[in-house]
Enzyme design. Structure first.
Site, mmCIF file in Angstrom:
data_model
loop_
_atom_site.group_PDB
_atom_site.id
_atom_site.type_symbol
_atom_site.label_atom_id
_atom_site.label_comp_id
_atom_site.label_asym_id
_atom_site.label_seq_id
_atom_site.Cartn_x
_atom_site.Cartn_y
_atom_site.Cartn_z
ATOM 1 N N VAL A 180 3.422 0.179 -36.634
ATOM 2 C CA VAL A 180 4.019 -0.087 -35.322
ATOM 3 C C VAL A 180 2.910 -0.492 -34.345
ATOM 4 C CG1 VAL A 180 5.636 0.794 -33.584
ATOM 5 C CG2 VAL A 180 5.666 1.773 -35.880
ATOM 6 N N PRO A 181 2.297 -1.674 -34.548
ATOM 7 C CA PRO A 181 1.265 -2.123 -33.605
ATOM 8 C C PRO A 181 1.884 -2.313 -32.216
ATOM 9 C CG PRO A 181 1.899 -3.913 -35.102
ATOM 10 C CD PRO A 181 2.573 -2.666 -35.594
ATOM 11 N N HIS A 182 1.116 -2.000 -31.170
ATOM 12 C CA HIS A 182 1.713 -2.082 -29.837
ATOM 13 C C HIS A 182 0.662 -2.176 -28.752
ATOM 14 C CE1 HIS A 182 1.240 2.285 -30.737
ATOM 15 N NE2 HIS A 182 0.721 2.293 -29.533
ATOM 16 N N THR A 183 1.119 -2.611 -27.593
ATOM 17 C CA THR A 183 0.288 -2.586 -26.391
ATOM 18 C C THR A 183 1.187 -2.652 -25.173
ATOM 19 O OG1 THR A 183 -1.676 -3.514 -25.309
ATOM 20 C CG2 THR A 183 -0.019 -5.093 -26.056
#
Lengths: 157, 107
Positions: free
Chosen positions: A67-70
């Site tokens: 769950v890559p995120h920013t």
């Protein structure tokens, strides 16, 4: 919160063909741009921010999921791209296993609660073995979308 | 196992972004070192503290009250170490090396 409320239908990539974590992130951010949900001006910045977040610790959280995120000030609501990688991708996951399912989140900095609710929604469904299996078997955007909508139907609001 | 075997403490989330993935990973890593069963309870959810997926189900925002509880031979130490994470706000400069986690501007 429902998956179909923040997953961008046109940013679903059913057959992601990449050889690295960075390529996966680039393609998924690119899909959000193509879908008109982020501007081309911010695409590189968002990709960089997501890769910097990965340096803090991989968002490959096990079960073949990442769950890559920013956060990014250019978005005014939580948005999400979904990608499926049949061959598996080395994501430096916590359990050391390859990743097959990716949910990439971009959220407005002033709404941390939405980010938490998005993460909760995604991980709640990903704990379901059937959901993960059917998702991995999906070959089209339509099929993925139907699966997300079906999962939403059984979820508390 | 009787109720008296459970060690339990209440903590408050002080992180502006809530209990997002980085602090959840920090808790899970710490809990995994314990031989006890460690749980965090809140928002009508009981999460296995050794599982990041479970901890994310808490969707604990800043100000949320949670209960840290453990059962097992090192239950008290396990609860204490996790409470310490909350008390130092997951600050790597906290005075205990195992609280080496960061909460930066990134979620």
């Amino acid at each position: 919160m429902k998956l179909t409320e923040f997953v961008v239908r046109d940013a679903v990539i059913p057959e992601l063909q990449v050889s690295s974590k960075e390529d996966a992130v680039k393609q998924m951010v690119g899909a959000l741009r193509d879908a008109g949900r982020i501007s081309a001006d911010h695409e590189g910045d968002i990709t960089l921010a997501i890769m910097k977040r990965e340096e803090l610790g991989s968002t490959g959280i096990g079960r073949g999921v990442a769950v890559p995120h920013t956060k990014h000030a250019s978005v005014d609501e939580l948005i999400c791209a979904v990608a499926l990688c049949e061959a598996g991708l080395d994501f430096a996951s916590l359990d050391g296993e390859p990743v097959y399912i990716l949910f990439l989140l971009v959220s407005p900095p002033d709404r941390p609660g939405d980010h938490l609710r998005g993460l909760e929604t995604i991980t709640r469904h990903l704990k379901d073995d059937d959901f993960c299996r059917f998702l991995r078997q999906s070959k089209t955007q339509e099929h993925v979308w139907e699966l997300l909508a079906e999962a939403d139907g059984g979820a508390p609001t | 196992m009787t109720e008296s075997d459970v060690t339990r403490r209440t903590v408050t989330v002080g992180l502006p972004n809530g209990l997002h993935m980085v602090p959840c990973s920090g808790i899970a890593k710490l809990a995994a070192k314990s031989a006890s069963t460690v749980r965090i309870v809140g928002n009508n959810v009981t999460a296995d503290a050794k599982s990041v997926l479970d901890l994310l189900q808490l969707k604990a925002e800043c100000g949320a009250e949670l209960i840290v509880e453990a059962e097992g031979e090192d239950a008290a130490a396990a609860v204490e170490s996790i409470v310490r994470l909350f008390e130092t706000n997951f600050d790597p400069d906290g005075d205990r090396p195992e609280s080496a986690n960061t909460d930066t501007a990134l979620p």
